[in-house]
Write an enzyme that holds these catalytic residues in place. Sequence first.
Site, PDB file in Angstrom:
ATOM      1  N   SER B  67      14.847   1.134   0.393  1.00  0.00           N
ATOM      2  CA  SER B  67      13.410   1.297   0.200  1.00  0.00           C
ATOM      3  C   SER B  67      13.163   2.709  -0.280  1.00  0.00           C
ATOM      4  O   SER B  67      13.814   3.649   0.197  1.00  0.00           O
ATOM      5  CB  SER B  67      12.641   1.082   1.507  1.00  0.00           C
ATOM      6  OG  SER B  67      12.518  -0.287   1.800  1.00  0.00           O
ATOM      7  N   GLU B  74      -1.283  10.952  -8.734  1.00  0.00           N
ATOM      8  CA  GLU B  74      -2.044   9.815  -9.265  1.00  0.00           C
ATOM      9  C   GLU B  74      -2.004   8.576  -8.358  1.00  0.00           C
ATOM     10  O   GLU B  74      -2.637   7.583  -8.673  1.00  0.00           O
ATOM     11  CB  GLU B  74      -1.503   9.433 -10.641  1.00  0.00           C
ATOM     12  CG  GLU B  74      -1.672  10.507 -11.699  1.00  0.00           C
ATOM     13  CD  GLU B  74      -0.597  11.604 -11.648  1.00  0.00           C
ATOM     14  OE1 GLU B  74       0.324  11.471 -10.832  1.00  0.00           O
ATOM     15  OE2 GLU B  74      -0.716  12.579 -12.417  1.00  0.00           O
ATOM     16  N   SER B  75      -1.249   8.561  -7.303  1.00  0.00           N
ATOM     17  CA  SER B  75      -1.163   7.541  -6.243  1.00  0.00           C
ATOM     18  C   SER B  75       0.294   7.351  -5.821  1.00  0.00           C
ATOM     19  O   SER B  75       0.830   8.245  -5.192  1.00  0.00           O
ATOM     20  CB  SER B  75      -1.881   6.230  -6.564  1.00  0.00           C
ATOM     21  OG  SER B  75      -3.302   6.442  -6.523  1.00  0.00           O
ATOM     22  N   HIS B  80      11.509  -1.798  -3.023  1.00  0.00           N
ATOM     23  CA  HIS B  80      12.273  -2.372  -1.920  1.00  0.00           C
ATOM     24  C   HIS B  80      13.264  -3.341  -2.555  1.00  0.00           C
ATOM     25  O   HIS B  80      12.865  -4.200  -3.346  1.00  0.00           O
ATOM     26  CB  HIS B  80      11.355  -3.108  -0.943  1.00  0.00           C
ATOM     27  CG  HIS B  80      10.236  -2.251  -0.439  1.00  0.00           C
ATOM     28  ND1 HIS B  80      10.411  -1.289   0.529  1.00  0.00           N
ATOM     29  CD2 HIS B  80       8.934  -2.173  -0.804  1.00  0.00           C
ATOM     30  CE1 HIS B  80       9.265  -0.667   0.747  1.00  0.00           C
ATOM     31  NE2 HIS B  80       8.349  -1.184  -0.057  1.00  0.00           N
ATOM     32  N   CYS B  95      -3.810   6.346 -10.893  1.00  0.00           N
ATOM     33  CA  CYS B  95      -5.171   6.634 -11.329  1.00  0.00           C
ATOM     34  C   CYS B  95      -5.112   7.704 -12.422  1.00  0.00           C
ATOM     35  O   CYS B  95      -4.064   8.310 -12.643  1.00  0.00           O
ATOM     36  CB  CYS B  95      -5.977   7.166 -10.155  1.00  0.00           C
ATOM     37  SG  CYS B  95      -5.997   6.008  -8.771  1.00  0.00           S
TER      38      CYS B  95
END
Lengths: 127, 127
Positions: B67, B74-75, B80, B95
């Site tokens: 993971s 930007e986020s 996974h 974003c």
Amino acid sequence: MVKAAPAEDRHDHFAVREGVHLIIDLHGAEGLNDIDLIEATLRRCVEAAQATLLHIHVHHFQPNGVSGVAVLAESHISIHTWPDAGYAALDVFMCGKATPDACIPVLREAFKAQRVDVNEILRGRVP
Amino acid sequence: MVKAAPAEDRHDHFAVREGVHLIIDLHGAEGLNDIDLIEATLRRCVEAAQATLLHIHVHHFQPNGVSGVAVLAESHISIHTWPDAGYAALDVFMCGKATPDACIPVLREAFKAQRVDVNEILRGRVP
């Protein structure tokens, strides 16, 4: 000649890689610039969902806004907040026996959200 | 009396909280147990999308599977993997002016995926 795996093995195998991915939007929410509240709420979500926390990271933007991720044995939770808009975008992805739906009331209460939109995506299904 | 914000301010305000969230599934993929390849690929995705990396964390499961999350200005990007199944579940949420679609060829090539499924969700739209 390669023998096919027994049916019960195949079942286990596919079961492991199935997960529920919740896309959650909070509107009319409060406390979205409070990094301590956000970290504590992520931890409460992990507990509520009976998941296992491996790593957590929260970041405070200037002038405001927070991003946070919790890496889980079962996948992850993320949050990104826009306090001025009262808006937060989350996703909760969990495989196995965790209960991701249990995060929703925790989030609604913690951030006093006026509206919570949830979309569920099933991940890892055999095509 | 509270005056409404000028139209151009509202436009800026709402623009900031709009983002594209790509839900990406890789099937028939290789290298999914290679934690170094996975971290390097996340970093290449960030560059390709012209995003800004704030934090990265990758975790190797026993006996196998990885993971990873990259927190961005930007986020975020998450991955996974289920190496035995040749399957990886990712999401790429960005974003602003980043170009999340630019991650798709990077992922396809790095993991030699036979099939890449992409679903796009627009986040933060005004209800």
